[in-house]
Scaffold this motif. Sequence first.
Motif, short mmCIF file in Angstrom:
data_model
loop_
_atom_site.label_atom_id
_atom_site.label_comp_id
_atom_site.label_asym_id
_atom_site.label_seq_id
_atom_site.Cartn_x
_atom_site.Cartn_y
_atom_site.Cartn_z
N THR A 1 0.80 -1.17 0.13
CA THR A 1 -0.03 0.06 -0.14
C THR A 1 0.79 1.21 0.04
O THR A 1 0.64 2.06 -0.91
N VAL A 2 1.98 1.28 1.01
CA VAL A 2 2.81 2.39 0.87
C VAL A 2 3.65 2.63 -0.62
O VAL A 2 3.52 3.75 -0.90
N ARG A 3 4.10 1.47 -0.94
CA ARG A 3 5.08 1.67 -2.32
C ARG A 3 3.66 2.30 -3.42
O ARG A 3 4.18 2.92 -4.17
N ASP A 4 2.57 1.73 -3.41
CA ASP A 4 1.44 2.18 -4.51
C ASP A 4 1.32 3.70 -4.30
O ASP A 4 1.48 4.26 -5.23
N ARG A 5 1.03 4.23 -2.97
CA ARG A 5 0.86 5.50 -2.90
C ARG A 5 2.08 6.41 -3.31
O ARG A 5 2.07 7.32 -3.83
N ILE A 6 3.16 5.85 -2.93
CA ILE A 6 4.54 6.60 -3.07
C ILE A 6 4.73 6.70 -4.62
O ILE A 6 5.03 7.71 -5.06
N LEU A 7 4.58 5.58 -5.12
CA LEU A 7 4.81 5.55 -6.76
C LEU A 7 3.46 6.43 -7.50
O LEU A 7 4.14 7.24 -8.37
N THR A 8 2.61 6.48 -6.95
CA THR A 8 1.61 7.50 -7.45
C THR A 8 2.03 9.10 -7.20
O THR A 8 1.89 9.92 -8.39
N LEU A 9 2.41 9.16 -6.01
CA LEU A 9 3.11 10.56 -5.89
C LEU A 9 4.25 10.95 -6.97
O LEU A 9 4.44 12.06 -7.34
N LEU A 10 5.31 10.07 -7.08
CA LEU A 10 6.28 10.17 -7.89
C LEU A 10 6.12 10.48 -9.43
O LEU A 10 6.63 11.15 -9.83
N GLU A 11 4.98 9.85 -9.84
CA GLU A 11 4.42 10.11 -11.17
C GLU A 11 4.05 11.76 -11.48
O GLU A 11 4.02 12.19 -12.29
#
Length: 126
Positions: free
Chosen positions: A34-44
């Motif tokens: 969950t944390v990874r997915d949220r961070i990757l979304t922010l990175l985009e």
Amino acid sequence: MDHNNVRVRLVSRRLPGHTVIAVRGDLDIATTATVRDRILTLLEDTTTPLVIDLSGVSFCDASGLAMLVGTKRRAGSQGLTVSLVAPCPTVRKLLRITGLDRAFAIHPTLASAQVGRAQPDHISAA
């Protein structure tokens, strides 16, 4: 009381020159996807360096460390840096033992991470 509540929370905010992600809770096998997915979304959606505030993380296992390394790799592929802020003593020790203290700039406070000229607070061997 709701016992199904999430064991980790992320709060992100954009500050001048940085994107800050504050993590609260445990970084473990149950939460890192969950944390990874949220961070990757922010990175985009960012072009600024990423600062991950770990002051609210009380536990981190190998999956949490892998998530941090993956975040650093993905950010690096976009030309962005990742800094860590205020890990608790247990997480600091884990970063030192695994050698990740040399892979990340680690700052004692958010303010020190935001000052580009500040020296990272690398973890020394005890």
